[in-house]
Write a protein that holds these residues in place. Structure first.
Motif, short mmCIF file in Angstrom:
data_model
loop_
_atom_site.label_atom_id
_atom_site.label_comp_id
_atom_site.label_asym_id
_atom_site.label_seq_id
_atom_site.Cartn_x
_atom_site.Cartn_y
_atom_site.Cartn_z
N SER A 39 0.82 -1.23 0.11
CA SER A 39 -0.06 -0.16 0.04
C SER A 39 0.77 1.36 -0.03
CB SER A 39 -0.89 -0.08 1.30
OG SER A 39 -0.17 0.11 2.46
N VAL A 40 0.16 2.34 -0.39
CA VAL A 40 0.97 3.74 -0.19
C VAL A 40 0.05 4.51 0.19
CG1 VAL A 40 1.82 5.47 -1.65
CG2 VAL A 40 2.12 3.12 -2.58
N ALA A 41 0.41 5.38 1.28
CA ALA A 41 -0.23 6.33 1.99
C ALA A 41 0.41 7.68 1.89
CB ALA A 41 -0.47 6.02 3.41
N ASN A 42 -0.70 8.52 1.37
CA ASN A 42 -0.21 10.04 1.14
C ASN A 42 -0.47 11.02 2.40
OD1 ASN A 42 0.75 12.15 -0.26
ND2 ASN A 42 -1.02 12.48 -1.75
N HIS A 43 0.37 11.15 3.23
CA HIS A 43 0.35 12.07 4.26
C HIS A 43 0.74 13.48 3.98
CE1 HIS A 43 -0.01 8.44 7.01
NE2 HIS A 43 0.51 7.93 6.26
N PRO A 44 0.59 14.21 4.92
CA PRO A 44 0.79 15.81 4.71
C PRO A 44 2.28 16.21 4.39
CG PRO A 44 -0.73 15.66 6.49
CD PRO A 44 -0.29 14.38 6.01
N THR A 45 3.08 15.40 5.11
CA THR A 45 4.53 15.40 4.97
C THR A 45 5.30 14.50 4.35
OG1 THR A 45 4.67 14.52 7.13
CG2 THR A 45 4.55 16.82 7.13
N HIS A 46 4.92 13.47 3.95
CA HIS A 46 5.52 12.31 3.36
C HIS A 46 4.43 11.32 2.56
CE1 HIS A 46 4.48 10.79 7.28
NE2 HIS A 46 4.29 9.62 6.87
N LEU A 47 5.14 10.22 1.96
CA LEU A 47 4.44 9.21 1.56
C LEU A 47 4.94 7.96 2.25
CD1 LEU A 47 4.86 9.54 -2.43
CD2 LEU A 47 2.92 9.91 -1.10
N GLU A 65 6.29 -5.56 1.41
CA GLU A 65 6.62 -7.03 1.94
C GLU A 65 8.16 -7.20 2.04
OE1 GLU A 65 5.21 -11.71 1.03
OE2 GLU A 65 4.32 -10.05 0.37
N CYS A 66 8.60 -7.68 2.97
CA CYS A 66 10.31 -7.68 3.03
C CYS A 66 10.64 -9.16 2.53
CB CYS A 66 10.64 -7.66 4.40
SG CYS A 66 12.49 -7.90 4.32
N PRO A 67 11.49 -9.65 1.69
CA PRO A 67 11.72 -10.99 1.14
C PRO A 67 12.73 -11.63 2.26
CG PRO A 67 13.00 -9.28 -0.10
CD PRO A 67 11.89 -8.54 0.71
N ALA A 68 13.45 -10.92 2.97
CA ALA A 68 14.19 -11.50 4.19
C ALA A 68 13.53 -12.06 5.15
CB ALA A 68 15.32 -10.43 4.54
N CYS A 69 12.67 -11.32 5.61
CA CYS A 69 11.93 -11.99 6.78
C CYS A 69 10.59 -12.17 6.61
CB CYS A 69 12.31 -10.93 8.27
SG CYS A 69 11.26 -9.49 7.89
N GLY A 70 9.81 -11.72 5.77
CA GLY A 70 8.46 -11.95 5.17
C GLY A 70 7.30 -11.10 6.02
N SER A 71 7.79 -10.11 6.81
CA SER A 71 6.98 -9.16 7.43
C SER A 71 6.70 -7.91 6.65
CB SER A 71 7.50 -8.47 8.72
OG SER A 71 8.08 -9.54 9.51
N VAL A 72 5.77 -7.03 6.80
CA VAL A 72 5.66 -5.87 6.00
C VAL A 72 6.10 -4.70 6.95
CG1 VAL A 72 3.84 -4.52 5.00
CG2 VAL A 72 3.48 -6.92 5.00
N HIS A 73 6.97 -4.02 6.29
CA HIS A 73 7.64 -2.68 6.77
C HIS A 73 7.16 -1.36 5.95
CE1 HIS A 73 10.17 -5.88 8.52
NE2 HIS A 73 10.82 -5.89 7.48
N VAL A 74 7.04 -0.60 7.04
CA VAL A 74 6.45 0.77 6.47
C VAL A 74 7.78 1.72 6.31
CG1 VAL A 74 5.28 2.86 6.67
CG2 VAL A 74 4.51 0.69 7.45
N TYR A 75 8.01 2.22 4.97
CA TYR A 75 9.01 3.28 4.66
C TYR A 75 8.64 4.57 4.28
CZ TYR A 75 11.88 -1.16 4.83
OH TYR A 75 12.56 -2.09 5.27
N ARG A 76 8.85 5.49 4.89
CA ARG A 76 8.44 6.86 4.55
C ARG A 76 9.51 7.33 3.54
NH1 ARG A 76 8.32 9.95 10.18
NH2 ARG A 76 8.07 11.54 8.89
N THR A 77 8.97 8.12 2.41
CA THR A 77 9.88 8.77 1.67
C THR A 77 9.54 10.24 1.66
OG1 THR A 77 7.71 9.06 0.12
CG2 THR A 77 9.13 7.06 -0.27
N GLY A 78 10.27 11.14 1.15
CA GLY A 78 10.42 12.43 1.15
C GLY A 78 9.03 13.14 1.40
N ARG A 79 9.02 14.52 0.80
CA ARG A 79 7.67 15.18 0.79
C ARG A 79 6.73 14.92 -0.25
NH1 ARG A 79 10.55 20.80 0.93
NH2 ARG A 79 8.71 21.51 0.16
N ARG A 80 5.44 15.43 0.05
CA ARG A 80 4.50 15.05 -0.94
C ARG A 80 4.88 16.01 -2.19
NH1 ARG A 80 -1.67 15.62 1.21
NH2 ARG A 80 -1.04 17.62 0.19
N TRP A 81 4.29 15.46 -3.41
CA TRP A 81 4.36 16.29 -4.71
C TRP A 81 3.73 17.67 -4.57
CZ3 TRP A 81 7.75 16.31 -8.85
CH2 TRP A 81 7.26 16.93 -9.63
N GLU A 82 2.58 17.51 -3.92
CA GLU A 82 1.77 18.85 -4.02
C GLU A 82 2.53 20.09 -3.02
OE1 GLU A 82 -0.12 15.92 -2.86
OE2 GLU A 82 -0.50 15.63 -4.89
#
Length: 69
Positions: free
Chosen positions: A22-30, A35-52
């Motif tokens: 999934s991708v979630a659009n937050h006010p300050t980041h995405l 799903e991690c291939p190493a451990c099988g868990s789902v991890h959340v990674y934050r990217t930079g700022r929103r385009w808008e």
């Protein structure tokens, strides 16, 4: 393809786009849920700022105006 670091195993993993859950659009980041291939868990990674949220670029001025300024 994404290069992530698994927080469980502390290894760098190359992950295919199909593993993005999934991708979630937050006010300050995405936030990407991946799903991690190493451990099988789902991890959340934050990217930079929103385009808008990026500031609008200043309008371009002709070179002649810049030389007089």
């Amino acid at each position: 393809m994404l290069l992530i670091t698994c927080p469980v195993t502390r290894t760098d993993e190359l992950v295919a786009d199909r593993r993005i859950r999934s991708v979630a659009n937050h006010p300050t980041h995405l936030a990407l849920s991946v799903e991690c291939p190493a451990c099988g868990s789902v991890h959340v990674y934050r990217t930079g700022r929103r385009w808008e949220s990026r500031p609008a670029a200043a309008p371009a001025r002709p070179a002649a105006e810049l030389a007089r300024a």
